[in-house]
Design a protein around this motif. Structure first.
Motif, PDB file in Angstrom:
ATOM      1  N   ARG A 285      17.623  -9.674  10.033  1.00 29.67           N
ATOM      2  CA  ARG A 285      17.689  -8.440  10.821  1.00 29.67           C
ATOM      3  C   ARG A 285      18.867  -7.563  10.355  1.00 29.67           C
ATOM      4  O   ARG A 285      18.720  -6.366  10.190  1.00 29.67           O
ATOM      5  N   GLU A 286      20.022  -8.208  10.111  1.00 31.37           N
ATOM      6  CA  GLU A 286      21.206  -7.442   9.677  1.00 31.37           C
ATOM      7  C   GLU A 286      20.941  -6.787   8.319  1.00 31.37           C
ATOM      8  O   GLU A 286      21.302  -5.635   8.095  1.00 31.37           O
ATOM      9  N   ASP A 287      20.338  -7.555   7.411  1.00 29.43           N
ATOM     10  CA  ASP A 287      20.080  -7.003   6.076  1.00 29.43           C
ATOM     11  C   ASP A 287      19.022  -5.904   6.116  1.00 29.43           C
ATOM     12  O   ASP A 287      19.078  -4.954   5.334  1.00 29.43           O
ATOM     13  N   ARG A 288      18.041  -6.048   7.018  1.00 31.39           N
ATOM     14  CA  ARG A 288      17.037  -4.969   7.139  1.00 31.39           C
ATOM     15  C   ARG A 288      17.741  -3.678   7.557  1.00 31.39           C
ATOM     16  O   ARG A 288      17.484  -2.604   6.999  1.00 31.39           O
ATOM     17  N   ALA A 289      18.644  -3.785   8.526  1.00 30.75           N
ATOM     18  CA  ALA A 289      19.359  -2.592   8.999  1.00 30.75           C
ATOM     19  C   ALA A 289      20.217  -2.001   7.876  1.00 30.75           C
ATOM     20  O   ALA A 289      20.231  -0.793   7.633  1.00 30.75           O
TER      21      ALA A 289
ATOM     22  N   LEU B 279      19.744   7.106   3.934  1.00 28.87           N
ATOM     23  CA  LEU B 279      20.728   8.197   3.874  1.00 28.87           C
ATOM     24  C   LEU B 279      20.704   8.901   2.521  1.00 28.87           C
ATOM     25  O   LEU B 279      21.345   9.926   2.341  1.00 28.87           O
ATOM     26  N   ARG B 280      19.970   8.383   1.569  1.00 30.33           N
ATOM     27  CA  ARG B 280      19.769   9.117   0.306  1.00 30.33           C
ATOM     28  C   ARG B 280      18.816  10.292   0.518  1.00 30.33           C
ATOM     29  O   ARG B 280      18.795  11.242  -0.269  1.00 30.33           O
ATOM     30  N   LEU B 281      18.003  10.185   1.567  1.00 32.89           N
ATOM     31  CA  LEU B 281      16.994  11.229   1.819  1.00 32.89           C
ATOM     32  C   LEU B 281      17.573  12.385   2.616  1.00 32.89           C
ATOM     33  O   LEU B 281      18.289  12.159   3.601  1.00 32.89           O
ATOM     34  N   THR B 282      17.216  13.606   2.244  1.00 28.45           N
ATOM     35  CA  THR B 282      17.657  14.772   3.010  1.00 28.45           C
ATOM     36  C   THR B 282      17.170  14.680   4.457  1.00 28.45           C
ATOM     37  O   THR B 282      17.885  15.043   5.388  1.00 28.45           O
ATOM     38  N   GLU B 283      15.951  14.166   4.646  1.00 24.38           N
ATOM     39  CA  GLU B 283      15.403  14.061   6.012  1.00 24.38           C
ATOM     40  C   GLU B 283      16.108  12.963   6.803  1.00 24.38           C
ATOM     41  O   GLU B 283      15.984  12.908   8.034  1.00 24.38           O
ATOM     42  N   GLY B 284      16.811  12.060   6.128  1.00 25.01           N
ATOM     43  CA  GLY B 284      17.539  10.993   6.812  1.00 25.01           C
ATOM     44  C   GLY B 284      16.617   9.950   7.428  1.00 25.01           C
ATOM     45  O   GLY B 284      15.531   9.684   6.920  1.00 25.01           O
ATOM     46  N   ILE B 285      17.078   9.408   8.555  1.00 23.07           N
ATOM     47  CA  ILE B 285      16.416   8.248   9.171  1.00 23.07           C
ATOM     48  C   ILE B 285      16.105   8.567  10.626  1.00 23.07           C
ATOM     49  O   ILE B 285      16.980   9.021  11.361  1.00 23.07           O
TER      50      ILE B 285
ATOM     51  N   PHE C 294      13.624   3.473  12.496  1.00 15.44           N
ATOM     52  CA  PHE C 294      14.633   2.468  12.171  1.00 15.44           C
ATOM     53  C   PHE C 294      14.466   1.241  13.077  1.00 15.44           C
ATOM     54  O   PHE C 294      14.436   0.101  12.600  1.00 15.44           O
ATOM     55  N   ALA C 295      14.320   1.498  14.366  1.00 12.29           N
ATOM     56  CA  ALA C 295      14.199   0.372  15.314  1.00 12.29           C
ATOM     57  C   ALA C 295      12.924  -0.415  15.031  1.00 12.29           C
ATOM     58  O   ALA C 295      12.926  -1.655  15.044  1.00 12.29           O
ATOM     59  N   ALA C 296      11.826   0.308  14.730  1.00 10.30           N
ATOM     60  CA  ALA C 296      10.554  -0.379  14.504  1.00 10.30           C
ATOM     61  C   ALA C 296      10.627  -1.252  13.249  1.00 10.30           C
ATOM     62  O   ALA C 296      10.104  -2.364  13.229  1.00 10.30           O
ATOM     63  N   ARG C 297      11.283  -0.780  12.204  1.00  7.34           N
ATOM     64  CA  ARG C 297      11.282  -1.499  10.929  1.00  7.34           C
ATOM     65  C   ARG C 297      12.338  -2.618  10.881  1.00  7.34           C
ATOM     66  O   ARG C 297      12.148  -3.626  10.212  1.00  7.34           O
ATOM     67  N   THR C 298      13.462  -2.396  11.561  1.00  7.96           N
ATOM     68  CA  THR C 298      14.555  -3.367  11.423  1.00  7.96           C
ATOM     69  C   THR C 298      14.729  -4.267  12.647  1.00  7.96           C
ATOM     70  O   THR C 298      15.379  -5.305  12.555  1.00  7.96           O
ATOM     71  N   GLY C 299      14.205  -3.831  13.806  1.00  4.67           N
ATOM     72  CA  GLY C 299      14.429  -4.591  15.036  1.00  4.67           C
ATOM     73  C   GLY C 299      15.796  -4.341  15.631  1.00  4.67           C
ATOM     74  O   GLY C 299      16.212  -4.999  16.576  1.00  4.67           O
ATOM     75  N   THR C 300      16.549  -3.386  15.085  1.00  2.00           N
ATOM     76  CA  THR C 300      17.885  -3.050  15.587  1.00  2.00           C
ATOM     77  C   THR C 300      17.896  -1.565  15.965  1.00  2.00           C
ATOM     78  O   THR C 300      17.461  -0.738  15.162  1.00  2.00           O
ATOM     79  N   PRO C 301      18.402  -1.218  17.174  1.00  2.00           N
ATOM     80  CA  PRO C 301      18.533   0.204  17.483  1.00  2.00           C
ATOM     81  C   PRO C 301      19.502   0.862  16.503  1.00  2.00           C
ATOM     82  O   PRO C 301      20.531   0.251  16.146  1.00  2.00           O
ATOM     83  N   LEU C 302      19.195   2.069  16.064  1.00  2.00           N
ATOM     84  CA  LEU C 302      20.008   2.704  15.013  1.00  2.00           C
ATOM     85  C   LEU C 302      21.490   2.737  15.385  1.00  2.00           C
ATOM     86  O   LEU C 302      22.350   2.363  14.579  1.00  2.00           O
ATOM     87  N   LEU C 303      21.786   3.152  16.625  1.00  2.00           N
ATOM     88  CA  LEU C 303      23.201   3.294  16.994  1.00  2.00           C
ATOM     89  C   LEU C 303      23.936   1.951  16.997  1.00  2.00           C
ATOM     90  O   LEU C 303      25.133   1.901  16.746  1.00  2.00           O
ATOM     91  N   ALA C 304      23.190   0.871  17.246  1.00  2.00           N
ATOM     92  CA  ALA C 304      23.832  -0.448  17.257  1.00  2.00           C
ATOM     93  C   ALA C 304      24.231  -0.878  15.843  1.00  2.00           C
ATOM     94  O   ALA C 304      25.062  -1.766  15.660  1.00  2.00           O
ATOM     95  N   ALA C 305      23.639  -0.242  14.819  1.00  2.00           N
ATOM     96  CA  ALA C 305      23.952  -0.625  13.425  1.00  2.00           C
ATOM     97  C   ALA C 305      25.101   0.192  12.855  1.00  2.00           C
ATOM     98  O   ALA C 305      25.544  -0.053  11.741  1.00  2.00           O
ATOM     99  N   LEU C 306      25.591   1.176  13.650  1.00  2.00           N
ATOM    100  CA  LEU C 306      26.581   2.109  13.109  1.00  2.00           C
ATOM    101  C   LEU C 306      27.932   1.968  13.792  1.00  2.00           C
ATOM    102  O   LEU C 306      28.004   1.695  15.000  1.00  2.00           O
ATOM    103  N   ASP C 307      28.979   2.186  13.033  1.00  2.00           N
ATOM    104  CA  ASP C 307      30.313   2.217  13.615  1.00  2.00           C
ATOM    105  C   ASP C 307      30.476   3.565  14.346  1.00  2.00           C
ATOM    106  O   ASP C 307      30.390   4.622  13.710  1.00  2.00           O
ATOM    107  N   PRO C 308      30.680   3.536  15.689  1.00  2.00           N
ATOM    108  CA  PRO C 308      30.656   4.800  16.451  1.00  2.00           C
ATOM    109  C   PRO C 308      31.739   5.787  16.015  1.00  2.00           C
ATOM    110  O   PRO C 308      31.493   6.997  15.960  1.00  2.00           O
ATOM    111  N   ASP C 309      32.936   5.280  15.656  1.00  2.00           N
ATOM    112  CA  ASP C 309      34.020   6.183  15.233  1.00  2.00           C
ATOM    113  C   ASP C 309      33.662   6.904  13.940  1.00  2.00           C
ATOM    114  O   ASP C 309      33.876   8.108  13.797  1.00  2.00           O
TER     115      ASP C 309
END
Ligand SMILES: C[S@@+](CC[C@H](N)C(=O)[O-])C[C@H]1O[C@@H](n2cnc3c(N)ncnc32)[C@H](O)[C@@H]1O
Ligand code: SF4
Length: 397
Positions: A322-326, A334-340, A345-360
């Motif tokens: 799960r961690e590696d999928r995220a 993030l290489r894509l102009t349209e982004g994610i 993201f949640a459907a493909r990785t099983g992790t909510p996007l915000l939970a995979a990111l450092d909030p600061d």
């Protein structure tokens, strides 16, 4: 037609994940000094052996993947334009029999300007290829010599014009930010490229790859790349120059008219399923509900021997955590102009996007103008794409 089945009689429920298919051809006429792709030079290319092995491995992969809709095929290399056109035709016929194609199946073949004579291009078109990606690399004689290319600028232009007349879609690659290349010189070369361009360009900044001749020269101080600031200027110039021609960067190094994006390469960046056939090919495929990283043995002849013996040259496959999928989806997306998209993201990785990111980092990245986040979609801006590695390093929790 029964409910839940399509005209091929297959159960649509089993075919949720459309498939992008990559087929690797590992041979080239010569080895370019900058290139670390899995490409090899042989006195005689063993066409029949590699044709049989690729077809066998495709059949093996289809057997275990089961019914999927085929979205794209990409013949990459190496130099796939050195393939016997009959092999390309046979692989396309096999692939479309094994995986029912989606409408507008995209079939791309990478070609070098040296190995594309008239008859071959037409034969590839007749085989079903509908998009060509031509390795032009430079439009300047000195640069082509420096890059160790086997073709001249005029050969590249002739091949490009021929490709445009033969295929519905055509793209070409250039390598810029070369040693000593000024902004003015690149502007003039890009200008010429834009006059030759159909609806898609891949523009790569030269990178020094481990194990290449250029790496040795770089270590000896004989090759110096532009400093980061100069390279960033060249990147901004590139985007600005292409914009009035309707070419927008949909990925860091890829620009197209709207709708002319490489659908196959989008599958990588959108972290969709793709299968990789041939020596050294990678894949990411959903098998029995798990995302699996697949990899083929890299050396061509040993790979062929493995296929001859057991039907495939697969090595060291692993379930992606799960961690590696995220992590992988963020690196790609993030290489894509349209982004994610948050939902994707949640459907493909099983992790909510915000939970995979450092909030600061997210907050500071948005404030600095490197990232955009609208509550549903995260994207890197042009300035963000210029410092993507650093951004990703800080963003991932
Ligand atoms: C698989 S390679 C080559 C395709 C084809 N064999 C050719 O040479 O035209 C795909 C592209 O990656 C780019 N590339 C390869 N190595 C690179 C490097 N070290 N720096 C920048 N671009 C590179 C080149 O533009 C090349 O066309
Ligand atoms: S750049 Fe293309 S032609 Fe040159 S070695 Fe790499 S794959 Fe082969």
């Amino acid at each position: 037609m029964m409910l839940g089945q399509d005209s091929t009689g297959l159960d649509l429920g089993l075919m949720n994940e459309p498939l992008a298919l990559y087929i690797h051809w590992p041979f080239c006429l010569s080895k370019c000094p900058y290139c670390d792709f899995n490409s090899h030079v042989r006195d005689t290319i063993p066409q029949a052996r590699f044709s049989a092995a690729l077809r066998a491995e495709l059949a093996w992969e289809a057997e275990r993947l089961g019914p999927r809709r085929l979205a794209s095929i990409f013949f990459g290399g190496g130099t796939p334009s050195l393939m016997d056109p009959a092999t390309v035709a046979a692989l396309i016929a096999d692939a479309t029999r094994l995986f029912p194609p989606l409408p507008n199946l995209e079939i791309t073949l990478e070609a070098n300007p040296t190995s594309v004579e008239r008859a071959r291009l037409e034969a590839f078109r007749q085989a079903g290829v509908n998009r060509i990606s031509l390795g032009v690399q430079a439009l300047d004689a000195t640069a082509l010599r420096f890059l160790g290319r086997e073709h001249s600028a005029s050969q590249a232009i002739a091949a490009l014009e021929h490709a445009r007349a033969t295929f519905p879609r055509a793209s070409f690659d250039l390598i810029y930010a070369r040693p000593g290349q000024s902004r003015e010189a690149w502007a003039a070369e890009l200008d010429q490229a834009l006059r030759l361009c159909a609806d898609h360009l891949s523009l790569y900044q030269l990178t020094i790859e481990p194990g290449t001749k250029f790496e040795a020269l770089h270590r000896q101080g004989q090759i110096a790349l532009p400093e980061d600031d100069a390279a960033a200027l060249l990147y901004r110039d590139t985007i600005d120059t292409c914009a009035p021609h309707g070419l927008r960067p949909y990925e860091v190094s890829n620009l197209s008219q709207p709708g002319a994006e490489s659908r196959h390469n989008l599958a990588y960046w959108q972290y969709a399923d793709y299968a990789g056939i041939g020596p050294g090919a990678h894949g990411r495929v959903t098998l029995a509900g798990h995302l699996v990283a697949t990899r083929r043995h890299r050396a061509p002849e040993p790979w062929a021997a493995m296929v001859e013996q057991s039907g495939h040259g697969s090595t060291a496959e692993e379930l992606i955590s799960r961690e590696d999928r995220a992590r992988e989806m963020l690196l790609m997306g993030l290489r894509l102009t349209e982004g994610i998209s948050q939902a994707g993201f949640a459907a493909r990785t099983g992790t909510p996007l915000l939970a995979a990111l450092d909030p600061d980092t997210l907050e500071r990245g948005v404030e600095a103008g490197y990232l955009t986040w609208d509550g549903a979609r995260l994207a890197a801006t042009l300035e963000g794409r210029l410092r993507l590695d650093a951004l990703l390093g800080a963003l991932l929790v």
